[in-house]
Design an enzyme around this catalytic site. Structure first.
Site, PDB file in Angstrom:
ATOM      1  N   GLU A  77       0.806  -1.228   0.000  1.00  0.00           N
ATOM      2  CA  GLU A  77       0.000   0.000   0.000  1.00  0.00           C
ATOM      3  C   GLU A  77       0.840   1.280   0.000  1.00  0.00           C
ATOM      4  OE1 GLU A  77      -4.019  -1.600   2.110  1.00  0.00           O
ATOM      5  OE2 GLU A  77      -2.366  -1.084   3.464  1.00  0.00           O
TER       6      GLU A  77
HETATM    7  N1  IFG Z   1      -4.480  -4.005   4.395  1.00  0.00           N
HETATM    8  C1  IFG Z   1      -3.230  -3.621   5.059  1.00  0.00           C
HETATM    9  C2  IFG Z   1      -3.089  -4.022   6.502  1.00  0.00           C
HETATM   10  C3  IFG Z   1      -4.410  -4.004   7.265  1.00  0.00           C
HETATM   11  C4  IFG Z   1      -5.451  -4.802   6.504  1.00  0.00           C
HETATM   12  C5  IFG Z   1      -6.715  -4.959   7.319  1.00  0.00           C
HETATM   13  C6  IFG Z   1      -2.165  -5.580   4.057  1.00  0.00           C
HETATM   14  C7  IFG Z   1      -0.926  -6.218   3.479  1.00  0.00           C
HETATM   15  C8  IFG Z   1      -5.703  -4.110   5.191  1.00  0.00           C
HETATM   16  N2  IFG Z   1      -2.113  -4.256   4.319  1.00  0.00           N
HETATM   17  O1  IFG Z   1      -3.152  -6.268   4.243  1.00  0.00           O
HETATM   18  O2  IFG Z   1      -2.180  -3.134   7.142  1.00  0.00           O
HETATM   19  O3  IFG Z   1      -4.853  -2.688   7.510  1.00  0.00           O
HETATM   20  O4  IFG Z   1      -7.594  -5.894   6.744  1.00  0.00           O
END
Ligand code: IFG
Length: 541
Positions: free
Chosen positions: A347
């Site tokens: 992200e």
């Molecule tokens: N995506 C984010 C996490 C977490 C997750 C919660 C990943 C690799 C959503 N990154 O999953 O930090 O916030 O479901």
């Protein structure tokens, strides 16, 4: 009807005449054998018994009808040299619930004994477990294999064996011959200790629960926007300030290096590898808030207690960023016996693609310099990574977020893939709309959804040979207590554990749900505060 023998439609065997049947029935009645119910039919062929309900299902199991082993106060445990922690771990559990002395020795007889030992016949985490009237024999190619076999042995005993206090028996195990070994090498779960901090004791409790299902990897998500959770020598504000809060603004916390070593040792005693993650270039607000000089504009942002993602970024151009990460990853490498360091990579919405590629290109050599292999979320495939690196496939969103392409890019560079599809394996996803905890951005995941998928058939271009294993992340934005952890992890972590262990051809939901149901009474005794999914036929008693 005298004369012509008819064949029995059921067995195909010649059907004896009426007279012969009557005599056999009389004979059977006269020679009742203690312990074999008269209704067991003819003495020489006891009725087939239903196989024990184990999770994960072993690769092969044969029941021995009419055979069982009962622990008594005279039973001994023999753990031959080289058997590691399995003997003492088993003794601890059995003594606690049976109240029996169960002396543990390195050698001993062959009757009324549970014996554990290494054998050249099994390799890796494989083991064989034979339960007969006289003894329980567990053999494996490694101490880890013996420890995995102990988890199967536990499940052959009644649920009360998991009690933290003494319960009445009997402590009888059905006769079986098990020959078992795992499908995948990496069978993991991740605990997010950043969004909310969990103490060493809470992490150790989660390790013991995961070990029940032959999980062998604990990924600790040690840093994020909301909290830095590991003390780093030379950078005291990271933990002291960066670890001082959490999502929602509550009390944070952090692990001293002694705490982290204690977690690693506790996991190692259960043959579980710890994979520490220092996320970047995004998910870095806690560190950026701790040291102004880490920021491109030399201004430290405030601590963050919300749940947004992607707004932070290391300053890619600054050398101090890599000085910091060299110190952090170097100290973690020294404290982590396992081969992997996880550098995050997810992200990176506030980092340009060019800067992102620069970052990944710089991190690989740092990880290698400290003697470890790099793990990252699937986005790392967009950068240059070394063969043998590991991309953790997570983002099942469609469109630009779709993680399948970077997973393929990683495989093209010689990386392996750990499968953590968010819409199957994310334990923080709600079960259904009414689930009080968790999120739903990747979809709702009932138990069946977490079970019915094949890691080797999920992503085009990522085949069985490219898949190192599976992992179930437990993100903690909405989780605070042990009960919260239990409710989201159980019963879905056992689903992922079975996907990692049991041959795909032997896995069906209709069979798994019945075996999973048998775990319910065990969790009630421990206790584990699990979600009673309506999809599972939990026993009523
Ligand atoms: N995506 C984010 C996490 C977490 C997750 C919660 C990943 C690799 C959503 N990154 O999953 O930090 O916030 O479901």
């Amino acid at each position: 009807m005298a004369g012509s023998p008819r064949t029995d439609p059921g067995t195909g065997r010649a059907h004896p005449g009426r007279r012969v049947l009557a005599a056999a029935a009389v004979a059977a009645a006269l020679v009742a054998v203690p312990g074999v119910p008269a209704s067991a039919g003819p003495l020489h062929t006891p009725r087939p018994v239903a196989p024990p309900r184990l999770v994960p299902a072993p690769a092969s199991l044969r029941t021995l009808p009419g055979v069982s082993f009962t622990l008594t106060r005279h039973t001994r445990i023999v753990a031959r040299p080289g058997s590691g922690t399995a003997g003492s771990y088993l003794a601890g559990i059995l003594r606690r619930s049976t109240g029996y002395p169960l002396p543990l020795t390195a050698s001993g007889g062959s009757r009324d004994v549970i014996s554990l030992g290494l054998s050249g016949r099994e390799k890796g985490e494989g083991y064989r477990l034979d339960v007969t009237r006289a003894s329980v024999r567990l053999e494996a190619g490694s101490a880890a294999g013996l420890f995995r076999g102990v988890q199967t042995l536990r499940q052959l005993l009644p649920p009360a064996v998991e009690s933290p206090t003494v319960r009445p028996g009997p402590w009888t195990m059905p006769g079986v011959a098990v020959q078992d070994s795992p499908r995948f090498a990496w069978r993991g779960t991740m605990l997010d200790v950043s969004r909310h901090f969990f103490t060493v004791k809470q992490v150790e409790r989660y390790i013991d629960l995961a070990a029940l299902y032959k999980i062998n990897t604990l990924h600790l998500h040690l840093s994020d926007d909301q909290g830095w959770r590991i003390a780093i020598n030379g950078w005291p504000r990271l933990a002291a300030y960066g670890g001082s809060t959490a999502v929602g603004g509550g009390k944070g916390g952090y692990y001293t290096q002694a705490d982290y070593k204690a977690i690693v040792r506790y996991a190692a005693d259960r043959y579980m590898n710890v994979v520490p993650e220092i996320d970047g270039p995004s998910h870095t607000n806690a560190a950026l808030a701790s040291y102004a000089k880490l920021n491109c504009d030399d201004k430290a942002p405030p601590l963050y207690t919300g749940t947004e993602v992607g707004f932070s970024s290391w300053c890619i151009a600054k050398p101090v960023t890599y000085e910091l990460l060299n110190d952090v990853l170097g100290q973690l490498a020294e404290m982590t016996p396992g081969p992997y360091l996880h550098i995050g990579g997810d992200e990176a919405h506030s980092t340009t693609p060019a800067d992102y590629a620069t970052f990944i290109g710089k991190l690989g050599p740092i990880v290698a310099k400290h003697g470890k292999k790099m793990v990252g979320w699937n986005e790392i495939g967009a950068g240059k990574i070394a063969p043998g690196s590991v991309a953790q496939y997570w983002n099942t969103a469609t469109g630009s977020e779709d993680g399948t392409q970077t997973a393929r890019d990683a495989v093209a560079q010689g990386a392996k893939v750990v499968m953590s599809p968010a819409n199957r394996a994310y334990l923080d996803m709600k079960y259904d709309e009414s689930t009080p905890l968790g999120q739903d951005w990747a979809g709702l995941i009932e138990v069946r959804d977490s079970y019915e998928w094949d890691p080797a058939a999920l992503v085009d271009g990522v085949a069985e040979k490219d898949v190192l294993g599976v992992e179930a992340p437990l993100w903690s934005e909405t989780l605070v207590t042990n009960d919260d952890i239990d409710y989201m992890a159980f019963p879905r972590l056992p689903s992922i554990a079975e996907i990692g262990w049991t041959p795909q051809s032997q896995r069906t939901w209709s069979d798994f749900r019945v075996r999973l149901a048998a775990q319910g009474p065990r969790w009630s005794v421990m206790p584990v505060h699990y979600y009673r999914s309506p999809q599972v036929p939990w026993p009523t008693s």
